[in-house]
Design a protein around this motif. Structure first.
Motif, PDB file in Angstrom:
ATOM      1  N   GLU A 154       1.231  -1.231   0.017  1.00 14.18           N
ATOM      2  CA  GLU A 154      -0.006   0.011  -0.117  1.00 14.18           C
ATOM      3  C   GLU A 154       0.357   1.055  -0.013  1.00 14.18           C
ATOM      4  O   GLU A 154       0.071   2.448  -0.003  1.00 14.18           O
ATOM      5  CB  GLU A 154      -0.748  -0.177   0.700  1.00 14.18           C
ATOM      6  N   MET A 155       2.292   0.869   0.056  1.00 10.41           N
ATOM      7  CA  MET A 155       2.789   2.178  -0.388  1.00 10.41           C
ATOM      8  C   MET A 155       2.914   2.802  -1.326  1.00 10.41           C
ATOM      9  O   MET A 155       3.670   3.671  -1.911  1.00 10.41           O
ATOM     10  CB  MET A 155       4.489   2.051   0.744  1.00 10.41           C
ATOM     11  N   VAL A 163       5.626   5.712  -3.105  1.00 10.85           N
ATOM     12  CA  VAL A 163       6.730   5.937  -3.966  1.00 10.85           C
ATOM     13  C   VAL A 163       6.278   6.275  -5.567  1.00 10.85           C
ATOM     14  O   VAL A 163       7.456   7.182  -5.375  1.00 10.85           O
ATOM     15  CB  VAL A 163       7.350   4.423  -3.586  1.00 10.85           C
ATOM     16  N   LYS A 164       5.345   5.798  -5.905  1.00 10.69           N
ATOM     17  CA  LYS A 164       5.211   6.411  -7.427  1.00 10.69           C
ATOM     18  C   LYS A 164       5.451   7.491  -7.941  1.00 10.69           C
ATOM     19  O   LYS A 164       5.718   7.915  -9.034  1.00 10.69           O
ATOM     20  CB  LYS A 164       4.944   5.233  -8.091  1.00 10.69           C
ATOM     21  N   LEU A 175       1.121   3.400   9.820  1.00 13.07           N
ATOM     22  CA  LEU A 175       1.552   4.275   9.576  1.00 13.07           C
ATOM     23  C   LEU A 175       1.634   4.733   7.841  1.00 13.07           C
ATOM     24  O   LEU A 175       2.054   5.830   6.984  1.00 13.07           O
ATOM     25  CB  LEU A 175       3.578   4.344   9.179  1.00 13.07           C
ATOM     26  N   THR A 176       2.018   3.521   6.682  1.00  8.89           N
ATOM     27  CA  THR A 176       1.656   3.884   5.567  1.00  8.89           C
ATOM     28  C   THR A 176      -0.025   4.854   4.942  1.00  8.89           C
ATOM     29  O   THR A 176       0.378   5.785   4.993  1.00  8.89           O
ATOM     30  CB  THR A 176       1.372   2.904   4.150  1.00  8.89           C
ATOM     31  N   CYS A 181      -7.114   7.574  -3.622  1.00  8.22           N
ATOM     32  CA  CYS A 181      -7.983   7.211  -2.732  1.00  8.22           C
ATOM     33  C   CYS A 181      -7.924   6.769  -1.400  1.00  8.22           C
ATOM     34  O   CYS A 181      -6.717   6.256  -1.495  1.00  8.22           O
ATOM     35  CB  CYS A 181      -8.634   5.696  -3.647  1.00  8.22           C
ATOM     36  N   MET A 182      -8.649   6.598  -0.839  1.00 14.17           N
ATOM     37  CA  MET A 182      -8.636   5.552   1.042  1.00 14.17           C
ATOM     38  C   MET A 182      -8.419   4.203   0.237  1.00 14.17           C
ATOM     39  O   MET A 182      -9.148   4.119  -0.423  1.00 14.17           O
ATOM     40  CB  MET A 182      -9.881   5.827   1.881  1.00 14.17           C
TER      41      MET A 182
END
Length: 352
Positions: A74-75, A79-80, A285-286, A303-304
């Motif tokens: 989910e990080m 990152v992208k 934390l993400t 989006c969530m």
């Protein structure tokens, strides 16, 4: 026909090689006023957005400190969209050769003075800093001296205070009675965690004790224990949005709480999870990190995640300083209708 197939295969191989290189990161040795820094960069080098710059804790290096978090599924949405720069303190990177006997290691202030050379090397105008322990101190010191270069800070397990006499005496006793490895574990984990000797603690014990650059780790440890007070208060504080993170019963819990009281409550978030979220539950934390970035005006259309939709009731927050006042609000605003989530506009404590 054969030529076309050959070209297609070559292009595919090149794409695979590029993806592997991107995942591993590009390593650089950067000359600074106080020596060389080992830096690993992931991403395309887009300078229109701030880079995410990390600095690890004592007893770790960038890979062992941040790999689990930044490779978490989910990080990847974050990152992208950013260039990620992992900075290793001098002599701490994997495979680093031990420094010669008597080597004068950089002070914590000097480590902070190395960071501008990294920004200049990559032509970054600004960064979002993510620091853990000693790394949180270094990035805070850098931000105090270069406020225009930092758009936001995530500080995990920070201790902004210099060592007092009691701390100094305790450290001297620990040096005489405990190995460097055990000192590192006491720094990285709570007493309950080290006593339980979990698999995580055991893996870090083995990693540190067998490190070929153990003498370098000791130099970094001594430098951290000789740090100066950051001297921050409400009148002289960090000017950027800050997200403080400290584990419940972590060794530096009280120090982080004190730091929170000295920061601007309108731009500070305070998270206190009940576990080591970097290594065990990076999803928590993400989600908080995504909100933090969105609060600065980036990734507004993001989006969530599935996690937040299932936890909108449990990610509530409250603020309290010495019991004098309290406030609660939910972090799930903006989960529907594409609205922006709340910006880091007030100090909050999130217990996950």
């Amino acid at each position: 026909m054969c030529n076309n197939v050959g070209v297609a295969v070559s292009v595919q191989e090149a794409e695979i090689a590029a993806r592997i290189l991107l995942d591993q990161g590009q390593e650089h040795s950067i000359e600074t006023p106080h020596g060389l820094l080992h830096v690993t960069v992931h991403g395309t080098g887009n300078t229109r957005r701030p880079a995410i710059l990390t600095f690890h804790d004592v007893g770790m290096e960038s890979k062992s400190c941040f790999s689990t978090f930044f490779k978490f599924e989910e990080m990847q949405e974050i990152v992208k969209n950013f260039t990620v720069v992992h900075v290793d303190a001098p002599g701490q990177e994997e495979g680093a050769a031990p420094y010669p006997l008597g080597y004068q290691y950089a002070s914590m202030d000097q480590l902070a003075e190395m960071i501008p050379a990294v920004l200049q090397y990559f032509n970054f105008r600004s960064v979002i800093g993510v620091g853990v322990g000693a790394g949180a101190y270094v990035l805070s010191r850098f931000t105090l001296s270069n406020p225009d270069s930092v758009e936001g800070l995530v500080l995990v397990n920070i201790d902004p205070n210099a060592r007092g006499w009691m701390d100094w005496a305790a450290q001297k006793i620990s040096t005489l009675t405990s190995s460097l490895t055990e000192q590192m574990l006491s720094h990285l984990f709570s007493q309950e965690e080290t006593s339980g000797n979990t698999e995580l603690v055991q893996s870090h014990r083995e990693r540190i004790s067998k490190a070929p650059n153990l003498s370098n780790i000791e130099l970094f440890w001594k430098s951290y224990n000789s740090r100066r007070d950051l001297n921050i208060d409400r009148n002289s504080t960090l000017k950027c949005p800050v997200m403080l993170v400290v584990g419940d019963q972590a060794p530096y819990e009280d120090a982080a709480v004190e730091c929170n009281s000295k920061l601007d409550p309108t731009t500070t978030s305070f998270l206190k999870p009940s576990f080591r979220i970097f290594l065990l539950q990076p999803s928590k934390l993400t989600e908080a990190f995504k909100y933090f970035i969105q609060g600065m005006g980036y990734m507004a259309s993001s989006c969530m995640t599935r996690l937040s939709r299932s936890r909108t009731t449990s990610l509530s927050s409250s603020y309290s300083i010495e019991g004098s006042r309290s406030r609660s609000r939910t972090l799930s605003q903006g989960s529907q209708g594409g609205n922006l989530p709340p910006s880091p506009s007030n100090t909050m404590e999130v217990s996950c």
